[in-house]
Design a protein around this motif. Structure first.
Motif, PDB file in Angstrom:
ATOM      1  N   GLU A  83     -49.562   6.583 -25.592  1.00  0.00           N
ATOM      2  CA  GLU A  83     -50.293   5.585 -24.779  1.00  0.00           C
ATOM      3  C   GLU A  83     -51.786   6.660 -24.863  1.00  0.00           C
ATOM      4  O   GLU A  83     -52.533   5.651 -24.701  1.00  0.00           O
ATOM      5  CB  GLU A  83     -49.866   5.443 -22.700  1.00  0.00           C
ATOM      6  N   LYS A  84     -51.500   7.596 -25.044  1.00  0.00           N
ATOM      7  CA  LYS A  84     -53.048   8.305 -24.879  1.00  0.00           C
ATOM      8  C   LYS A  84     -53.572   8.362 -26.229  1.00  0.00           C
ATOM      9  O   LYS A  84     -54.878   8.042 -26.489  1.00  0.00           O
ATOM     10  CB  LYS A  84     -52.329  10.216 -24.818  1.00  0.00           C
ATOM     11  N   ARG A  85     -52.861   7.940 -27.392  1.00  0.00           N
ATOM     12  CA  ARG A  85     -53.216   7.707 -28.548  1.00  0.00           C
ATOM     13  C   ARG A  85     -53.966   6.218 -28.926  1.00  0.00           C
ATOM     14  O   ARG A  85     -53.792   6.522 -29.516  1.00  0.00           O
ATOM     15  CB  ARG A  85     -51.131   8.462 -29.462  1.00  0.00           C
ATOM     16  N   ILE A  86     -53.004   5.476 -28.205  1.00  0.00           N
ATOM     17  CA  ILE A  86     -53.359   3.878 -28.260  1.00  0.00           C
ATOM     18  C   ILE A  86     -54.547   4.204 -27.372  1.00  0.00           C
ATOM     19  O   ILE A  86     -55.656   3.262 -27.670  1.00  0.00           O
ATOM     20  CB  ILE A  86     -52.573   2.808 -27.980  1.00  0.00           C
ATOM     21  N   ARG A  87     -54.489   4.515 -26.776  1.00  0.00           N
ATOM     22  CA  ARG A  87     -56.480   4.271 -26.177  1.00  0.00           C
ATOM     23  C   ARG A  87     -57.330   5.191 -26.714  1.00  0.00           C
ATOM     24  O   ARG A  87     -58.726   4.610 -27.024  1.00  0.00           O
ATOM     25  CB  ARG A  87     -56.135   5.512 -24.416  1.00  0.00           C
ATOM     26  N   LYS A  88     -56.565   6.265 -27.090  1.00  0.00           N
ATOM     27  CA  LYS A  88     -57.529   6.921 -28.006  1.00  0.00           C
ATOM     28  C   LYS A  88     -58.690   6.024 -29.331  1.00  0.00           C
ATOM     29  O   LYS A  88     -59.237   5.930 -29.646  1.00  0.00           O
ATOM     30  CB  LYS A  88     -57.453   8.112 -28.118  1.00  0.00           C
ATOM     31  N   LEU A  89     -57.223   5.564 -30.240  1.00  0.00           N
ATOM     32  CA  LEU A  89     -57.732   4.488 -30.606  1.00  0.00           C
ATOM     33  C   LEU A  89     -58.799   2.827 -30.634  1.00  0.00           C
ATOM     34  O   LEU A  89     -59.248   2.610 -30.982  1.00  0.00           O
ATOM     35  CB  LEU A  89     -55.901   4.044 -31.620  1.00  0.00           C
ATOM     36  N   LEU A  90     -58.009   2.819 -29.433  1.00  0.00           N
ATOM     37  CA  LEU A  90     -58.783   1.532 -28.840  1.00  0.00           C
ATOM     38  C   LEU A  90     -60.297   2.249 -28.430  1.00  0.00           C
ATOM     39  O   LEU A  90     -61.185   1.025 -28.941  1.00  0.00           O
ATOM     40  CB  LEU A  90     -58.636   0.815 -27.882  1.00  0.00           C
ATOM     41  N   ALA A  91     -60.423   3.166 -28.340  1.00  0.00           N
ATOM     42  CA  ALA A  91     -61.912   3.726 -27.666  1.00  0.00           C
ATOM     43  C   ALA A  91     -62.666   3.634 -28.783  1.00  0.00           C
ATOM     44  O   ALA A  91     -63.831   3.998 -29.144  1.00  0.00           O
ATOM     45  CB  ALA A  91     -61.843   5.150 -27.206  1.00  0.00           C
ATOM     46  N   GLU A  92     -61.346   4.611 -30.435  1.00  0.00           N
ATOM     47  CA  GLU A  92     -63.120   4.998 -31.654  1.00  0.00           C
ATOM     48  C   GLU A  92     -63.035   3.746 -31.787  1.00  0.00           C
ATOM     49  O   GLU A  92     -63.588   3.765 -33.472  1.00  0.00           O
ATOM     50  CB  GLU A  92     -61.864   5.369 -32.126  1.00  0.00           C
ATOM     51  N   THR A  93     -62.256   2.326 -32.205  1.00  0.00           N
ATOM     52  CA  THR A  93     -62.148   1.334 -32.834  1.00  0.00           C
ATOM     53  C   THR A  93     -63.132  -0.215 -32.183  1.00  0.00           C
ATOM     54  O   THR A  93     -62.766  -0.063 -31.077  1.00  0.00           O
ATOM     55  CB  THR A  93     -60.487   0.617 -33.299  1.00  0.00           C
ATOM     56  N   ASP A  94     -63.697  -0.917 -32.526  1.00  0.00           N
ATOM     57  CA  ASP A  94     -64.455  -2.451 -32.109  1.00  0.00           C
ATOM     58  C   ASP A  94     -63.444  -3.255 -32.729  1.00  0.00           C
ATOM     59  O   ASP A  94     -63.652  -4.043 -31.305  1.00  0.00           O
ATOM     60  CB  ASP A  94     -65.500  -2.219 -33.074  1.00  0.00           C
ATOM     61  N   GLY A  95     -62.760  -3.252 -33.597  1.00  0.00           N
ATOM     62  CA  GLY A  95     -62.258  -5.119 -33.579  1.00  0.00           C
ATOM     63  C   GLY A  95     -60.505  -4.995 -32.840  1.00  0.00           C
ATOM     64  O   GLY A  95     -60.075  -3.532 -32.239  1.00  0.00           O
ATOM     65  N   PRO A  96     -60.410  -5.367 -33.827  1.00  0.00           N
ATOM     66  CA  PRO A  96     -58.312  -5.748 -33.282  1.00  0.00           C
ATOM     67  C   PRO A  96     -57.776  -4.307 -33.664  1.00  0.00           C
ATOM     68  O   PRO A  96     -57.579  -3.654 -34.695  1.00  0.00           O
ATOM     69  CB  PRO A  96     -58.231  -6.635 -33.630  1.00  0.00           C
ATOM     70  N   VAL A  97     -56.500  -4.271 -33.012  1.00  0.00           N
ATOM     71  CA  VAL A  97     -56.166  -2.687 -33.036  1.00  0.00           C
ATOM     72  C   VAL A  97     -54.230  -3.558 -32.763  1.00  0.00           C
ATOM     73  O   VAL A  97     -53.662  -3.916 -32.149  1.00  0.00           O
ATOM     74  CB  VAL A  97     -55.854  -1.850 -32.052  1.00  0.00           C
ATOM     75  N   LYS A  98     -53.367  -3.222 -34.479  1.00  0.00           N
ATOM     76  CA  LYS A  98     -52.242  -3.492 -34.188  1.00  0.00           C
ATOM     77  C   LYS A  98     -51.221  -2.744 -33.736  1.00  0.00           C
ATOM     78  O   LYS A  98     -51.778  -1.851 -34.441  1.00  0.00           O
ATOM     79  CB  LYS A  98     -52.141  -4.241 -35.507  1.00  0.00           C
ATOM     80  N   ILE A  99     -50.020  -2.616 -32.975  1.00  0.00           N
ATOM     81  CA  ILE A  99     -49.372  -1.682 -32.861  1.00  0.00           C
ATOM     82  C   ILE A  99     -47.884  -1.701 -33.228  1.00  0.00           C
ATOM     83  O   ILE A  99     -47.294  -3.927 -32.900  1.00  0.00           O
ATOM     84  CB  ILE A  99     -49.204  -1.425 -31.757  1.00  0.00           C
ATOM     85  N   LEU A 100     -47.132  -1.377 -33.761  1.00  0.00           N
ATOM     86  CA  LEU A 100     -45.297  -1.776 -34.268  1.00  0.00           C
ATOM     87  C   LEU A 100     -45.143  -0.851 -33.408  1.00  0.00           C
ATOM     88  O   LEU A 100     -45.260   0.710 -33.926  1.00  0.00           O
ATOM     89  CB  LEU A 100     -45.113  -2.073 -35.781  1.00  0.00           C
ATOM     90  N   SER A 101     -44.087  -1.348 -32.628  1.00  0.00           N
ATOM     91  CA  SER A 101     -42.712  -0.348 -31.483  1.00  0.00           C
ATOM     92  C   SER A 101     -41.830  -0.031 -32.311  1.00  0.00           C
ATOM     93  O   SER A 101     -41.252  -1.553 -32.038  1.00  0.00           O
ATOM     94  CB  SER A 101     -43.038  -0.476 -29.993  1.00  0.00           C
ATOM     95  N   VAL A 102     -41.857   0.632 -32.946  1.00  0.00           N
ATOM     96  CA  VAL A 102     -40.115   0.300 -33.626  1.00  0.00           C
ATOM     97  C   VAL A 102     -38.869   1.364 -32.586  1.00  0.00           C
ATOM     98  O   VAL A 102     -39.866   2.015 -32.364  1.00  0.00           O
ATOM     99  CB  VAL A 102     -39.919   0.955 -35.325  1.00  0.00           C
ATOM    100  N   ALA A 103     -37.872   0.725 -32.236  1.00  0.00           N
ATOM    101  CA  ALA A 103     -37.122   1.076 -31.961  1.00  0.00           C
ATOM    102  C   ALA A 103     -37.403   1.477 -30.030  1.00  0.00           C
ATOM    103  O   ALA A 103     -37.668   2.239 -29.724  1.00  0.00           O
ATOM    104  CB  ALA A 103     -36.105   1.860 -32.857  1.00  0.00           C
TER     105      ALA A 103
END
Length: 275
Positions: free
Chosen positions: A209-229
């Motif tokens: 969750e922290k990593r995704i939040r960090k990615l959102l904070a550092e990125t302006d455009g769309p963010v795609k996430i694939l969660s395997v298993a």
């Protein structure tokens, strides 16, 4: 002796062969006794088979099993006596009491019981498959009545969805609550929740969750996430509950899992989190 049987020659055939008939000269055969003896013999044969299998198991492994069984049996009696003599004024008071007891007993189990189990695991390491199977069966026969009272361990054994580690088991780890029928069961369950593997599952969700939040904070455009298993996708649920709407609109989430029921649960939970 059930009954006396006498054989007599009834007649001779033309070839001289004797034709034999049976006559019961004592009391009639007691079918109930025959069934009882047959049933008892099956029990004895089964027990002899178990004894032969047990003899193949490492002596230290058997000693540790008996020792742990004794520890858990005495602990169970004491916890159940404690549970029986307490009357609570409210549900909240009961929950505080049970959580406190479960935490203390779980720490005792992690310190004094689980190291013994780890030694047992090492004793089976590298052994032939048949000996490992016998060891596992011996373990369950003597310790299952205590350890499988935890909903977590019971589900891992029963595998209601066909495999261990299903989304409901993961939910138990994420929720981190004392579950079980009775205080002793909750103590056992609490000890499982606090094992390194259980803590790792919860820490992983926090980390992701922290990593995704960090990615959102550092990125302006769309963010795609694939969660395997993905399982229940607890980290995604937590994320969606607290993200601003503008960030949620930038997220594109893809979930992948072998279990359709897991995917449906995760999808439904994420929708509820974002509604």
């Amino acid at each position: 002796l059930i009954s006396t049987l006498q054989l007599k020659q009834a007649r001779r055939s033309r070839t001289g062969e004797a034709v034999v008939a049976f006559e019961v000269t004592d009391a009639p055969l007691d079918i109930t006794r025959i069934k009882a003896i047959n049933a008892a013999q099956k029990i004895v044969d089964s027990n002899l088979k178990s004894m032969a299998a047990d003899a193949l198991i490492d002596e230290r492994f058997r000693f540790l099993t008996y020792e742990i069984s004794d520890i858990l049996r005495r602990l169970q009696r004491k916890v159940e006596r404690l549970e029986a003599k307490n009357n609570f004024l409210s549900r909240e008071e009961q929950e505080i009491f049970e959580c406190s007891v479960a935490n203390s007993v779980a720490e005792h189990l992690r310190t004094n019981v689980y190291p013994r189990m780890q030694e047992m695991y090492l004793l089976l390491a590298g052994q032939p498959k048949e000996l490992v199977r016998c060891g596992h069966l011996f373990f369950r026969q003597h310790l299952g009545e205590f350890l499988y009272r935890s909903p977590m361990s019971e589900r891992s054994l029963a595998k209601p969805l066909g495999y261990a580690g299903d989304y409901e088991m993961m939910n138990m780890l994420y929720r981190d609550e004392p579950l079980g029928k009775g205080l002793f069961a909750k103590c056992i369950h609490r000890s499982y929740m606090d094992l390194p593997a259980g803590r790792a599952v919860r820490n992983r969700a926090i980390y992701l969750e922290k990593r995704i939040r960090k990615l959102l904070a550092e990125t302006d455009g769309p963010v795609k996430i694939l969660s395997v298993a993905c399982g229940p996708a607890a980290e995604i649920q937590s994320l969606c509950k607290s993200l601003p709407k503008k960030d949620l609109l930038r997220l594109e989430i893809h979930l992948l899992d072998q279990d359709l029921s897991s995917l449906k649960y995760a999808q439904r939970s994420i929708r509820e989190a974002t509604s």
